[in-house]
Design a protein around this motif. Structure first.
Motif, PDB file in Angstrom:
ATOM      1  N   GLU A  17      70.456  75.934  66.733  1.00 26.08           N
ATOM      2  CA  GLU A  17      71.540  75.079  67.221  1.00 26.08           C
ATOM      3  C   GLU A  17      72.032  75.505  68.597  1.00 26.08           C
ATOM      4  OE1 GLU A  17      74.494  73.751  64.139  1.00 26.08           O
ATOM      5  OE2 GLU A  17      73.495  75.321  62.976  1.00 26.08           O
ATOM      6  N   ALA A  18      71.731  76.742  68.976  1.00 20.86           N
ATOM      7  CA  ALA A  18      72.161  77.261  70.275  1.00 20.86           C
ATOM      8  C   ALA A  18      71.170  78.337  70.709  1.00 20.86           C
ATOM      9  CB  ALA A  18      73.565  77.838  70.190  1.00 20.86           C
ATOM     10  N   PRO A  19      71.071  78.595  72.012  1.00 29.14           N
ATOM     11  CA  PRO A  19      70.130  79.619  72.504  1.00 29.14           C
ATOM     12  C   PRO A  19      70.743  81.013  72.449  1.00 29.14           C
ATOM     13  CG  PRO A  19      71.139  78.530  74.370  1.00 29.14           C
ATOM     14  CD  PRO A  19      71.716  77.871  73.131  1.00 29.14           C
ATOM     15  N   THR A  20      71.260  81.366  71.275  1.00 26.76           N
ATOM     16  CA  THR A  20      71.913  82.662  71.096  1.00 26.76           C
ATOM     17  C   THR A  20      71.185  83.459  70.023  1.00 26.76           C
ATOM     18  OG1 THR A  20      73.409  81.821  69.382  1.00 26.76           O
ATOM     19  CG2 THR A  20      74.145  81.632  71.677  1.00 26.76           C
ATOM     20  N   PRO A  21      71.281  84.789  70.062  1.00 28.65           N
ATOM     21  CA  PRO A  21      70.608  85.592  69.033  1.00 28.65           C
ATOM     22  C   PRO A  21      71.020  85.227  67.613  1.00 28.65           C
ATOM     23  CG  PRO A  21      71.225  86.984  70.875  1.00 28.65           C
ATOM     24  CD  PRO A  21      71.841  85.641  71.132  1.00 28.65           C
ATOM     25  N   ASP A  22      72.307  84.975  67.387  1.00 27.60           N
ATOM     26  CA  ASP A  22      72.763  84.648  66.037  1.00 27.60           C
ATOM     27  C   ASP A  22      72.181  83.322  65.553  1.00 27.60           C
ATOM     28  OD1 ASP A  22      74.199  86.957  65.794  1.00 27.60           O
ATOM     29  OD2 ASP A  22      76.145  86.055  66.255  1.00 27.60           O
ATOM     30  N   ALA A  23      72.200  82.316  66.402  1.00 24.21           N
ATOM     31  CA  ALA A  23      71.667  81.007  66.015  1.00 24.21           C
ATOM     32  C   ALA A  23      70.165  81.078  65.797  1.00 24.21           C
ATOM     33  CB  ALA A  23      71.998  79.971  67.091  1.00 24.21           C
ATOM     34  N   VAL A  24      69.474  81.791  66.664  1.00 21.60           N
ATOM     35  CA  VAL A  24      68.029  81.953  66.512  1.00 21.60           C
ATOM     36  C   VAL A  24      67.713  82.712  65.230  1.00 21.60           C
ATOM     37  CG1 VAL A  24      65.980  83.059  67.489  1.00 21.60           C
ATOM     38  CG2 VAL A  24      67.526  81.757  68.969  1.00 21.60           C
ATOM     39  N   LYS A  25      68.508  83.716  64.935  1.00 23.23           N
ATOM     40  CA  LYS A  25      68.292  84.514  63.718  1.00 23.23           C
ATOM     41  C   LYS A  25      68.429  83.647  62.471  1.00 23.23           C
ATOM     42  CE  LYS A  25      69.720  88.870  61.577  1.00 23.23           C
ATOM     43  NZ  LYS A  25      70.637  90.046  61.692  1.00 23.23           N
ATOM     44  N   ARG A  26      69.453  82.788  62.438  1.00 21.87           N
ATOM     45  CA  ARG A  26      69.647  81.887  61.285  1.00 21.87           C
ATOM     46  C   ARG A  26      68.447  80.962  61.127  1.00 21.87           C
ATOM     47  NH1 ARG A  26      74.882  81.548  63.374  1.00 21.87           N
ATOM     48  NH2 ARG A  26      74.437  79.509  64.336  1.00 21.87           N
ATOM     49  N   TYR A  27      67.988  80.431  62.241  1.00 27.99           N
ATOM     50  CA  TYR A  27      66.853  79.503  62.205  1.00 27.99           C
ATOM     51  C   TYR A  27      65.576  80.212  61.763  1.00 27.99           C
ATOM     52  CZ  TYR A  27      62.989  76.705  63.951  1.00 27.99           C
ATOM     53  OH  TYR A  27      61.816  76.020  64.052  1.00 27.99           O
ATOM     54  N   LEU A  28      65.282  81.355  62.359  1.00 24.60           N
ATOM     55  CA  LEU A  28      64.059  82.079  62.017  1.00 24.60           C
ATOM     56  C   LEU A  28      64.079  82.569  60.570  1.00 24.60           C
ATOM     57  CD1 LEU A  28      63.326  84.212  65.220  1.00 24.60           C
ATOM     58  CD2 LEU A  28      62.159  82.137  64.457  1.00 24.60           C
ATOM     59  N   ARG A  29      65.255  82.949  60.084  1.00 25.50           N
ATOM     60  CA  ARG A  29      65.341  83.408  58.695  1.00 25.50           C
ATOM     61  C   ARG A  29      64.897  82.293  57.738  1.00 25.50           C
ATOM     62  NH1 ARG A  29      70.482  84.216  58.266  1.00 25.50           N
ATOM     63  NH2 ARG A  29      70.506  86.428  58.835  1.00 25.50           N
ATOM     64  N   GLN A  30      65.376  81.087  57.993  1.00 26.54           N
ATOM     65  CA  GLN A  30      65.002  79.960  57.129  1.00 26.54           C
ATOM     66  C   GLN A  30      63.525  79.600  57.300  1.00 26.54           C
ATOM     67  OE1 GLN A  30      67.076  76.271  57.906  1.00 26.54           O
ATOM     68  NE2 GLN A  30      66.368  75.323  56.003  1.00 26.54           N
ATOM     69  N   PHE A  31      63.081  79.518  58.532  1.00 29.00           N
ATOM     70  CA  PHE A  31      61.702  79.151  58.845  1.00 29.00           C
ATOM     71  C   PHE A  31      60.707  80.141  58.246  1.00 29.00           C
ATOM     72  CE2 PHE A  31      58.373  79.439  62.378  1.00 29.00           C
ATOM     73  CZ  PHE A  31      57.571  78.446  61.832  1.00 29.00           C
ATOM     74  N   LEU A  32      60.936  81.417  58.483  1.00 32.18           N
ATOM     75  CA  LEU A  32      59.983  82.440  58.064  1.00 32.18           C
ATOM     76  C   LEU A  32      60.129  82.835  56.593  1.00 32.18           C
ATOM     77  CD1 LEU A  32      60.016  84.672  61.268  1.00 32.18           C
ATOM     78  CD2 LEU A  32      58.285  83.005  60.584  1.00 32.18           C
TER      79      LEU A  32
END
Length: 320
Positions: A17-32
């Motif tokens: 949702e945003a180009p931030t470490p926290d947002a990326v972490k949430r996305y990658l956690r679900q994806f991976l």
């Protein structure tokens, strides 16, 4: 007999949702965490994912997203929303909803949106031109989960893929010709598809064949000799072998061998995203030029081009 009301579910992978470490972490956690993407036993995978991969990769990937982020948001989301809007404008009697396998808007929210509008037939168009168990099948799994507990479910038409669809090939060919006219015909056209583990193909995923089908039809439509086109695979992850040849290694090799002018297209991406705008348009360009190449252009994804929307309209209306 009343006629079914048909709605369209446009599905794609998703984005932070945003180009931030926290947002990326949430996305990658679900994806991976999806076993369609990574099928390592959970007892082994989860400690590695949560304790090593997410803390290390999230800040690094966030910086890459920052380099391609658009004023309206993530490129994948921006182009996906434009696709949704364009398709809805062309088909005013068919509700259209966008859903992502990971992140927001979720596939579940998209399905609920359609059902709230009285839809009793959903045409699912997963915007992955070439079927893979790690992409299209993940949409299938999630759709089944969403409908599993409902007493009444809609009729569902699921478009498996469209790798050799005439209008898809026509759109790719038109985009390629436009690039040739703008930049000159290159020494080589490189078609870079997203990779999957070789093991997935060995176990029955026909993704490599569907990539070959697209390549064959596009080369035929362009009238190019076979030696002017190469097919490669990008974005590998982890240590096990993925589909080869690898895009980055191939570009280094071509530069070293004296190939001077290359244009690269990624036909497996229906919308530009991190893997095209940063990995292909920036990283791999550097690999090629540093190895001795002199001219490199990336041919953008079809995004919301009129010919791409024409293809979508044709696919969903035939499935109505």
């Amino acid at each position: 007999m009343s006629q079914a009301k048909t709605g369209i579910l446009l599905a794609n992978l998703g984005t932070p949702e945003a180009p931030t470490p926290d947002a990326v972490k949430r996305y990658l956690r679900q994806f991976l965490s999806d076993t369609r993407v990574v099928d390592t036993p959970r007892l082994l995978w989860w400690p590695l994912l949560r304790g090593v991969i997410l803390p290390i990769r999230s800040p690094r990937v966030a910086k890459l997203y920052q380099s391609v982020w658009m004023e309206e948001g993530s490129p994948l989301m921006v182009y996906s929303r434009r696709q949704e809007k364009a398709l809805a404008a062309r088909l005013p009697d068919m509700p259209v909803a966008l859903g992502m396998s990971y992140g927001k808007p979720s596939l579940e929210s998209a399905v609920e949106n359609l059902l709230a509008q009285g839809v009793d037939h959903i045409v699912v168009l997963a915007l992955y031109p070439q079927y893979s168990c790690s992409t299209v099948a993940a949409v299938w799994d999630e759709l089944a989960r969403i409908l599993k507990t409902r007493r009444r479910i809609p009729a569902v038409t699921f478009i498996r893929d469209y790798a050799d669809n005439d209008l898809y090939i026509k759109a790719l060919a038109s985009s390629t010709r436009a690039s040739f006219e703008k930049h000159g015909e290159p020494d080589l056209l490189l078609l870079s598809y997203h990779g999957i583990p070789q093991r997935f193909a060995n176990e029955g995923d026909d993704y490599p064949q569907r990539c070959r089908d697209t390549t064959r039809e596009l080369v035929s439509a362009l009238g190019l000799p076979p030696e002017k086109v190469m097919m490669t695979f990008q974005s590998r992850f982890g240590r096990e072998p993925w589909l080869t040849p690898y895009t980055d290694d191939t570009l280094k090799m071509l530069g070293e061998k004296g190939v001077k002018h290359i244009q690269v297209m990624s036909p497996g991406f229906s919308a530009d995203c991190l893997e095209t705008l940063e990995e292909i348009a920036v990283q791999n360009k550097e690999f090629f030029l540093e190895a001795g190449g002199t001219k490199y252009e990336y041919i953008p994804a079809l995004n919301d081009s009129p010919e791409h929307i024409d293809m979508m309209v044709s696919l969903v209306t035939k499935s109505r």
